[in-house]
Design an enzyme around this catalytic site. Structure first.
Site, PDB file in Angstrom:
ATOM      1  N   HIS A 136      -2.445  -0.581 -11.721  1.00  0.00           N
ATOM      2  CA  HIS A 136      -3.363  -0.211 -10.643  1.00  0.00           C
ATOM      3  C   HIS A 136      -4.622  -1.047 -10.762  1.00  0.00           C
ATOM      4  O   HIS A 136      -5.035  -1.386 -11.873  1.00  0.00           O
ATOM      5  CB  HIS A 136      -3.718   1.277 -10.741  1.00  0.00           C
ATOM      6  CG  HIS A 136      -4.259   1.837  -9.471  1.00  0.00           C
ATOM      7  ND1 HIS A 136      -5.582   1.727  -9.119  1.00  0.00           N
ATOM      8  CD2 HIS A 136      -3.644   2.490  -8.462  1.00  0.00           C
ATOM      9  CE1 HIS A 136      -5.752   2.305  -7.938  1.00  0.00           C
ATOM     10  NE2 HIS A 136      -4.611   2.764  -7.502  1.00  0.00           N
ATOM     11  N   ASP A 162       2.920   6.256  -7.325  1.00  0.00           N
ATOM     12  CA  ASP A 162       4.200   5.970  -6.681  1.00  0.00           C
ATOM     13  C   ASP A 162       5.397   6.089  -7.608  1.00  0.00           C
ATOM     14  O   ASP A 162       6.538   6.072  -7.150  1.00  0.00           O
ATOM     15  CB  ASP A 162       4.169   4.557  -6.071  1.00  0.00           C
ATOM     16  CG  ASP A 162       3.208   4.483  -4.915  1.00  0.00           C
ATOM     17  OD1 ASP A 162       3.291   5.358  -4.058  1.00  0.00           O
ATOM     18  OD2 ASP A 162       2.363   3.579  -4.890  1.00  0.00           O
ATOM     19  N   HIS A 211       0.851  -1.188   0.000  1.00  0.00           N
ATOM     20  CA  HIS A 211       0.000   0.000   0.000  1.00  0.00           C
ATOM     21  C   HIS A 211       0.892   1.244   0.000  1.00  0.00           C
ATOM     22  O   HIS A 211       1.275   1.728  -1.059  1.00  0.00           O
ATOM     23  CB  HIS A 211      -0.922  -0.088   1.214  1.00  0.00           C
ATOM     24  CG  HIS A 211      -1.972   0.966   1.310  1.00  0.00           C
ATOM     25  ND1 HIS A 211      -2.197   1.901   0.342  1.00  0.00           N
ATOM     26  CD2 HIS A 211      -2.892   1.231   2.284  1.00  0.00           C
ATOM     27  CE1 HIS A 211      -3.197   2.695   0.699  1.00  0.00           C
ATOM     28  NE2 HIS A 211      -3.631   2.308   1.880  1.00  0.00           N
TER      29      HIS A 211
HETATM   30  N1  CMC Z   1       4.739  -4.977 -13.768  1.00  0.00           N
HETATM   31  C1  CMC Z   1       4.595  -6.001 -14.640  1.00  0.00           C
HETATM   32  N2  CMC Z   1       3.423  -6.596 -14.912  1.00  0.00           N
HETATM   33  C2  CMC Z   1       2.346  -6.127 -14.255  1.00  0.00           C
HETATM   34  C3  CMC Z   1       2.428  -5.060 -13.343  1.00  0.00           C
HETATM   35  C4  CMC Z   1       3.669  -4.473 -13.106  1.00  0.00           C
HETATM   36  N3  CMC Z   1       3.797  -3.460 -12.262  1.00  0.00           N
HETATM   37  N4  CMC Z   1       1.183  -4.812 -12.864  1.00  0.00           N
HETATM   38  C5  CMC Z   1       0.376  -5.699 -13.438  1.00  0.00           C
HETATM   39  N5  CMC Z   1       1.070  -6.491 -14.295  1.00  0.00           N
HETATM   40  C6  CMC Z   1       0.543  -7.538 -15.164  1.00  0.00           C
HETATM   41  C7  CMC Z   1       0.226  -8.790 -14.361  1.00  0.00           C
HETATM   42  O1  CMC Z   1       1.338  -9.654 -14.301  1.00  0.00           O
HETATM   43  C8  CMC Z   1      -0.922  -9.360 -15.140  1.00  0.00           C
HETATM   44  O2  CMC Z   1      -0.387  -9.964 -16.311  1.00  0.00           O
HETATM   45  P1  CMC Z   1      -1.052 -11.321 -16.927  1.00  0.00           P
HETATM   46  O3  CMC Z   1      -2.392 -10.891 -17.424  1.00  0.00           O
HETATM   47  O4  CMC Z   1      -0.102 -11.744 -17.981  1.00  0.00           O
HETATM   48  O5  CMC Z   1      -1.135 -12.299 -15.785  1.00  0.00           O
HETATM   49  C9  CMC Z   1      -1.696  -8.131 -15.627  1.00  0.00           C
HETATM   50  O6  CMC Z   1      -0.708  -7.082 -15.682  1.00  0.00           O
HETATM   51  C10 CMC Z   1      -2.830  -7.711 -14.697  1.00  0.00           C
HETATM   52  O7  CMC Z   1      -2.279  -7.438 -13.396  1.00  0.00           O
HETATM   53  P2  CMC Z   1      -2.938  -7.874 -12.017  1.00  0.00           P
HETATM   54  O8  CMC Z   1      -1.859  -8.367 -11.125  1.00  0.00           O
HETATM   55  O9  CMC Z   1      -4.128  -8.742 -12.262  1.00  0.00           O
HETATM   56  O10 CMC Z   1      -3.477  -6.484 -11.495  1.00  0.00           O
HETATM   57  P3  CMC Z   1      -3.965  -6.150 -10.005  1.00  0.00           P
HETATM   58  O11 CMC Z   1      -5.090  -5.190 -10.144  1.00  0.00           O
HETATM   59  O12 CMC Z   1      -4.232  -7.375  -9.217  1.00  0.00           O
HETATM   60  O13 CMC Z   1      -2.691  -5.452  -9.349  1.00  0.00           O
HETATM   61  C11 CMC Z   1      -1.156  -3.801  -8.633  1.00  0.00           C
HETATM   62  C12 CMC Z   1      -2.560  -4.094  -9.220  1.00  0.00           C
HETATM   63  C13 CMC Z   1      -1.047  -2.317  -8.337  1.00  0.00           C
HETATM   64  C14 CMC Z   1      -0.989  -4.579  -7.294  1.00  0.00           C
HETATM   65  C15 CMC Z   1      -0.103  -4.253  -9.659  1.00  0.00           C
HETATM   66  O14 CMC Z   1      -0.255  -3.533 -10.852  1.00  0.00           O
HETATM   67  C16 CMC Z   1       1.313  -4.095  -9.109  1.00  0.00           C
HETATM   68  O15 CMC Z   1       1.785  -4.977  -8.394  1.00  0.00           O
HETATM   69  N6  CMC Z   1       2.002  -2.966  -9.410  1.00  0.00           N
HETATM   70  C17 CMC Z   1       3.340  -2.733  -8.888  1.00  0.00           C
HETATM   71  C18 CMC Z   1       3.273  -2.231  -7.447  1.00  0.00           C
HETATM   72  C19 CMC Z   1       2.781  -0.805  -7.357  1.00  0.00           C
HETATM   73  O16 CMC Z   1       3.212   0.074  -8.084  1.00  0.00           O
HETATM   74  N7  CMC Z   1       1.855  -0.577  -6.409  1.00  0.00           N
HETATM   75  C20 CMC Z   1       1.307   0.789  -6.151  1.00  0.00           C
HETATM   76  C21 CMC Z   1      -0.168   0.854  -6.448  1.00  0.00           C
HETATM   77  S1  CMC Z   1      -0.790   2.549  -6.415  1.00  0.00           S
HETATM   78  C22 CMC Z   1      -0.742   3.039  -4.712  1.00  0.00           C
HETATM   79  C23 CMC Z   1      -1.764   2.428  -3.811  1.00  0.00           C
HETATM   80  O17 CMC Z   1      -2.880   2.140  -4.225  1.00  0.00           O
HETATM   81  O18 CMC Z   1      -1.418   2.237  -2.615  1.00  0.00           O
END
Ligand code: CMC
Length: 507
Positions: free
Chosen positions: A335, A391, A296
């Protein structure tokens, strides 16, 4: 597992396949043949408790339950505070675009908007600012308590415990002492809001000063909210210290951007804990605890580590290859809600340029800009709608401003408290407020026969609990073992002890 996967939507389409005659779902329980009609409201939401009508009778008196462990598709409140439109990449507080608020307002003005629902008049803003700035001092006992933290205590741990400790200073604000209906009293609510908004920067600055071994500064009220925070962090012995206005403005913008973001993890925690009607200091401390987690409030720190590791723009193609091969994650990208550019990242990119102009450009910035450019052209990121989030640039700004990385979640918590308090008020005013109490799907055993301790002689059913030992613990443990051996030999006339009877700590 989804409880809704077999739901049939009743209602014919008008031929275009996109309009139904009735805003209802008709759900047939194929176990019993029973059908219930469930209302779909104007926001495409159904009431989960309507599914309780589908029951087998005696066997499951509570009816069908919805399983949604990470709240992937569950609304837990109605709210008028913040709207995130993930498709368009828009963020609005109380209907106002974030871009307009950043352009025209101070953080405290935005805090007023979030908490009270409307932008203040000039007079209201003056009064609000005066009241917040009149509540910036913390009790000397709390100052003394903060001084007892270890010299290297994490500032977020200090902030969370000190906010929780605030609850012990205001007897009149404690529902445990004054009764559960205490916060129906609006005067009392407002007083605590002024205290929390006023004292958070003071606690945060004391935590920072503690880490760097400098005396804590007392707050001043001739400076604005953000200036006063920077003053408390940085003043040495000057009688007229004033932080650079462009730095204070940049931080103020960061505060506006972080003030609220609808039902995120920490805000949900604030509502969850607050629903028990506990005092707001304890609830804010719990929300700050949720924010502290690396998924987070900690992602901006992850961005810095990633850029440091990439080290040079020439390494970006290989890094992106690794990301696409799922060996790495591109931190600060993606996101759950935004499927477009996070509007906060657009604003922060401009703020970053201004801060670098003043404080000097970190080489990591060049890497960040090039990394973003290459990722946004790459099919992997394009097809998955992955864009920079808040971020991606905030960590670089904070680093350029000279904040240590462990202060980043503290810098997030100060403004987010405005959002937490706005949700707290909205929740208290909701006539349908009930204590949050999710259900569980019990999968454990039932009906086991109790075995007294003396009869539990078979192989243990649970493993010994593993943990690591410090060198000091091992030293004490072998000493203890030796002492037991000596005592046993003495008491049993030289008979060697059966050590299987005793499990020693470090073994
Ligand atoms: N780098 C590489 N691939 C990614 C990333 C990333 N940062 N984010 C998502 N993907 C890919 C993921 O592997 C998946 O691919 P596939 O369809 O081939 O399996 C696809 O994109 C969909 O991703 P998801 O994991 O289903 O998306 P989610 O909504 O569950 O996760 C997230 C959202 C923010 C946790 C994720 O994008 C992530 O881990 N980002 C990096 C960490 C980050 O920057 N976090 C800050 C979020 S904003 C601040 C806050 O809200 O606190």
């Amino acid at each position: 597992m989804s409880g809704l996967s077999n739901i049939k939507v009743n209602g014919e389409t008008n031929g275009n396949g996109n309009a139904s005659h009735k805003n209802t779902l008709t759900v047939t329980d194929n176990r019993t043949g029973k059908t219930v009609e469930i209302k779909i409201d104007a926001d495409y939401v159904i009431n989960a408790t309507d599914l309780k009508k589908l029951t087998l009778g005696k066997e499951d008196k509570n009816g069908i339950m919805v399983f949604d462990p990470a709240f992937m598709n569950t609304a837990v409140a109605t709210s008028k505070i913040t709207l995130v439109d993930g498709e368009k990449g828009e963020l609005r507080y109380r209907g106002y675009k974030i871009e307009d608020l950043v352009e025209n307002c101070s953080f405290l003005e935005v805090a007023y908007l979030l908490i009270n629902g409307e932008l203040p008049t000039n007079k209201q803003l003056n009064d609000w600012e005066n009241k917040v700035m009149r509540h910036t001092y913390i009790h000397e006992n709390l100052v003394e308590q903060m001084k007892t933290f270890r010299y290297d205590a994490h500032p977020m741990g200090m902030l969370i415990s000190s906010v929780a400790a605030l609850s012990t200073f205001y007897e009149e604000a404690n529902p445990a002492l004054k009764g559960p209906d205490l916060y129906r009293n609006q005067n009392l609510r407002n007083k605590q809001i002024f205290r929390i908004l006023g004292k958070l920067p003071t606690i945060a600055a004391c935590a920072y000063r503690h880490r760097i071994g400098r005396p804590y500064n007392s707050p001043v009220n001739h400076l604005n909210y953000t200036e006063n925070f920077l003053y408390m962090m940085d003043r040495l012995s000057e009688s007229d210290y004033r932080p650079h206005p462009r730095l204070a403005k940049a931080l103020d913008i960061c505060f506006i951007l972080h003030a609220d973001h609808e039902m995120n993890c920490s805000t949900a925690a604030m509502r969850h804990v607050g629903s028990s009607l506990v005092d707001p200091y304890t609830a804010v401390a719990c929300a700050a605890g949720a924010l502290y987690g690396p998924l987070h409030g900690g992602a901006n720190e992850g961005v810095l580590h990633m850029l440091e590791e990439i080290k040079d723009v020439s390494n970006i193609p290989q890094f992106l290859k690794d990301v696409k091969a799922k060996k790495r994650k591109l931190m600060g990208f993606g996101h759950r809600i935004y499927k477009n550019y996070d509007p906060r990242a657009t604003i922060l990119k401009k703020v970053a340029a201004d801060v670098f102009d003043l404080c000097g450009r970190t080489p990591l910035y060049e890497i960040a800009v090039e990394l973003e450019a290459q990722a946004l052209k790459d099919e992997y990121f394009v097809t998955r709608l992955l864009f920079p989030n808040v971020d991606f640039y905030s960590g670089l700004i904070y680093q350029a401003m000279g904040f240590p990385t462990d202060m980043f979640p503290v810098l997030f918590s100060i403004p987010r408290a405005a959002g937490w308090l706005a949700h707290w008020i909205e929740m208290l005013d909701d006539p349908s407020l009930k204590i949050f109490r999710p259900r569980q799907k019990y999968v454990g055993e039932t009906d086991k026969e109790f075995v007294p301790l003396s009869e539990r002689i078979e192989e243990p059913k649970t493993p010994n609990l593993p943990m690591y030992y410090s060198a000091y613990g091992v030293r004490r443990s072998v000493t203890h073992k030796w002492k037991m051996e000596q005592q046993h030999l003495k008491e049993n006339g030289g008979e060697v002890m059966n050590f299987s009877e005793r499990v020693y700590d470090h073994e």
